[in-house]
Write an enzyme that holds these catalytic residues in place. Structure first.
Site, PDB file in Angstrom:
ATOM      1  NE  ARG A 226       4.187   3.335  -4.504  1.00 48.22           N
ATOM      2  CZ  ARG A 226       5.381   3.180  -5.057  1.00 48.22           C
ATOM      3  NH1 ARG A 226       5.928   4.176  -5.749  1.00 48.22           N
ATOM      4  NH2 ARG A 226       6.041   2.034  -4.953  1.00 48.22           N
ATOM      5  CG  HIS A 274       5.209   4.978 -11.211  1.00 45.26           C
ATOM      6  ND1 HIS A 274       4.289   4.654 -10.258  1.00 45.26           N
ATOM      7  CD2 HIS A 274       6.410   4.693 -10.642  1.00 45.26           C
ATOM      8  CE1 HIS A 274       4.884   4.188  -9.176  1.00 45.26           C
ATOM      9  NE2 HIS A 274       6.197   4.215  -9.393  1.00 45.26           N
TER      10      HIS A 274
END
Ligand code: NDP
Ligand code: OXD
Length: 311
Positions: A226, A274
């Site tokens: 993250r 991502h």
């Protein structure tokens, strides 16, 4: 009894999930937020970045099933019901995808593809020195489902691998470091740092100036977890000072990464959008269907996260 499932996501499309679950659950009543009908009828929620408050006020909700492995964004919503089990994705294909990403990143830096790409841009024929796999120490932050699999693949390639987790681990060929006291020694012997931690209050900003300073000169960072794990300014400073040799980043504090963010244009940073690993609907749907059946029967659910620790 046919389950009533609410799909709530601002990012994912419901159709593939509906089709995959319809094939597995007889009489499934699949509703898509905000068209939820009677809130009291909803048994189970499938969620990935739902609109804030979307899962509040569902009085008979028996389980919340995340469509991803990380549940940080779900837990960030203060209206998420606290007493309903929250289940994350654990799936072989998701794990395999992450291992591919990590192995790619490690080999990219280890074999100096970063420097060869730079040389090519200047039409320079500049063969890098022969790298020694047995001497390139890879350190993985987080030895959970994803970290362990990536570690095993890197061990198989001949890298010395170490991992850091909350509790000590036994993984063949992997040196285990645990807890706050283990972090410093772990970092000091890591040439390529891979972050595969969940984002929690304890791990937020863990890749900061202090941690980066502990890495040996010329180290690399791969963040496939993250964006909140990395202190952006500290990473940039460590790259600009030459202490870090490069970074590959898949997750960011703001996504999509804003066009004016310095990461985009930094010569030593690789940005990926991502995609380190994506939940595969077909294989994840199997576990989701099992969880839906178990929730309806009041049976124990697999892969429930512990609210107190945040993962
Ligand atoms: P797991 O819950 O299986 O593993 C988490 C690991 O982190 C465990 O080893 C745990 O230690 C360790 N850990 C957690 N908190 C701490 C702490 N405070 N100190 C030390 N160690 C800690 O998670 P997964 O491996 O399934 O997934 C990891 C993360 O990867 C997800 O949360 C998600 O955010 C991210 N992800 C990113 C994707 C992408 O495409 N970029 C795709 C999928 C996931 P212990 O074992 O001792 O509890
Ligand atoms: C996940 C992700 O957590 O896609 O599964 O990031």
């Amino acid at each position: 009894m046919a389950p009533v499932v609410l799909f709530a996501s601002t990012e994912q499309k419901p159709e593939p999930w509906r089709a995959a679950l319809n094939a597995r659950i007889d009489g499934l009543d699949f509703r898509v937020w905000p068209d939820i009908g009677d809130p009291a009828e909803i048994d189970v929620a499938l969620a990935w970045k739902p609109a804030p408050g979307a899962l509040a006020n569902l009085p008979n909700l028996k389980a919340i099933l995340s469509l991803g492995a990380g549940v940080d964004s779900l837990l960030a919503d203060p209206t998420l019901p606290r007493d309903v089990p929250l289940v994350r994705v654990v799936d072989d294909r998701l794990t395999a995808g992450m291992t591919e990403y990590v192995v790619h990143g490690v080999l990219h830096f280890h074999r100096r593809f970063d420097r060869m790409a730079e040389a090519q841009r200047g039409s320079r024929w500049a063969p890098p020195a022969r790298p020694v796999t047995a001497k390139r120490r890879v350190g993985i932050l987080g030895l959970g489902e994803l970290g362990r699999d990536a570690a095993r693949a890197l061990v198989a390639l001949g890298f010395p691998v170490r991992g850091w987790s909350r509790s000590a681990k036994t993984v063949a060929g992997v040196e285990s470091f645990a807890g706050a006291d283990g972090l410093g020694p772990f970092l000091a012997g890591t040439d390529i740092l891979v972050c595969l931690l969940p984002l929690t209050p304890e791990t937020e900003g863990i890749v900061n100036a202090g941690a980066l300073a502990r890495l040996p000169d010329g180290a690399y960072v791969i963040n496939a977890a993250r964006g909140g794990h990395v202190v952006d300014a500290d990473l940039l400073a460590a790259l600009d000072s030459g202490h870090l040799a490069g970074a590959m980043l898949d997750a960011f504090r703001t996504e999509p990464l804003p066009p004016d963010h310095p990461f985009w244009r930094h010569p030593r940073i690789i940005v990926t959008p991502h995609i380190a690993s994506l939940t595969a609907v077909e294989s994840a749907a199997r576990a989701l269907a099992d969880s839906i059946h178990a929730a309806l029967k009041g049976e124990a659910l697999a892969n429930v996260i512990e609210r107190a620790r945040g993962y």
